[in-house]
Write an enzyme that holds these catalytic residues in place. Sequence first.
Site, PDB file in Angstrom:
ATOM      1  N   CYS A  63       0.876  -1.171   0.000  1.00  0.00           N
ATOM      2  CA  CYS A  63       0.000   0.000   0.000  1.00  0.00           C
ATOM      3  C   CYS A  63       0.916   1.224   0.000  1.00  0.00           C
ATOM      4  CB  CYS A  63      -0.956  -0.012   1.202  1.00  0.00           C
ATOM      5  SG  CYS A  63      -0.146   0.171   2.792  1.00  0.00           S
ATOM      6  N   ARG A  64       0.469   2.330   0.522  1.00  0.00           N
ATOM      7  CA  ARG A  64       1.306   3.534   0.520  1.00  0.00           C
ATOM      8  C   ARG A  64       2.443   3.431   1.534  1.00  0.00           C
ATOM      9  NH1 ARG A  64       1.365   8.090   3.547  1.00  0.00           N
ATOM     10  NH2 ARG A  64       2.315   9.923   2.601  1.00  0.00           N
TER      11      ARG A  64
END
Length: 98
Positions: A63-64
């Site tokens: 994810c980020r």
Amino acid sequence: MKEIQPQQLAKKQKTDEEVNVIDVREDEEVAQGKIPGAKHIPLGQITDRINELDENSYYYVVCRSGGRSGRACEILAAKGFDVTNIAGGMLAWEDETE
């Protein structure tokens, strides 16, 4: 939960090892760039789209920054998938692989 450092994953990709990456970020985040070959399944859709995954394959989840992918790993592991979280997410990937 298992974790891998971005540079370790990049090394696996360079040796042509089979690397299955699931990117659980939202559409607008993925539009800014993703790990080559990553399959995009936003976290909110992971349970609905689990049938798109091969339960005999090994997956790395990103994810980020590592939080949402950690949650996705928990969900997938509970369903019997073998998964590893990419430590630091795309922020670390961009720092380590550029």
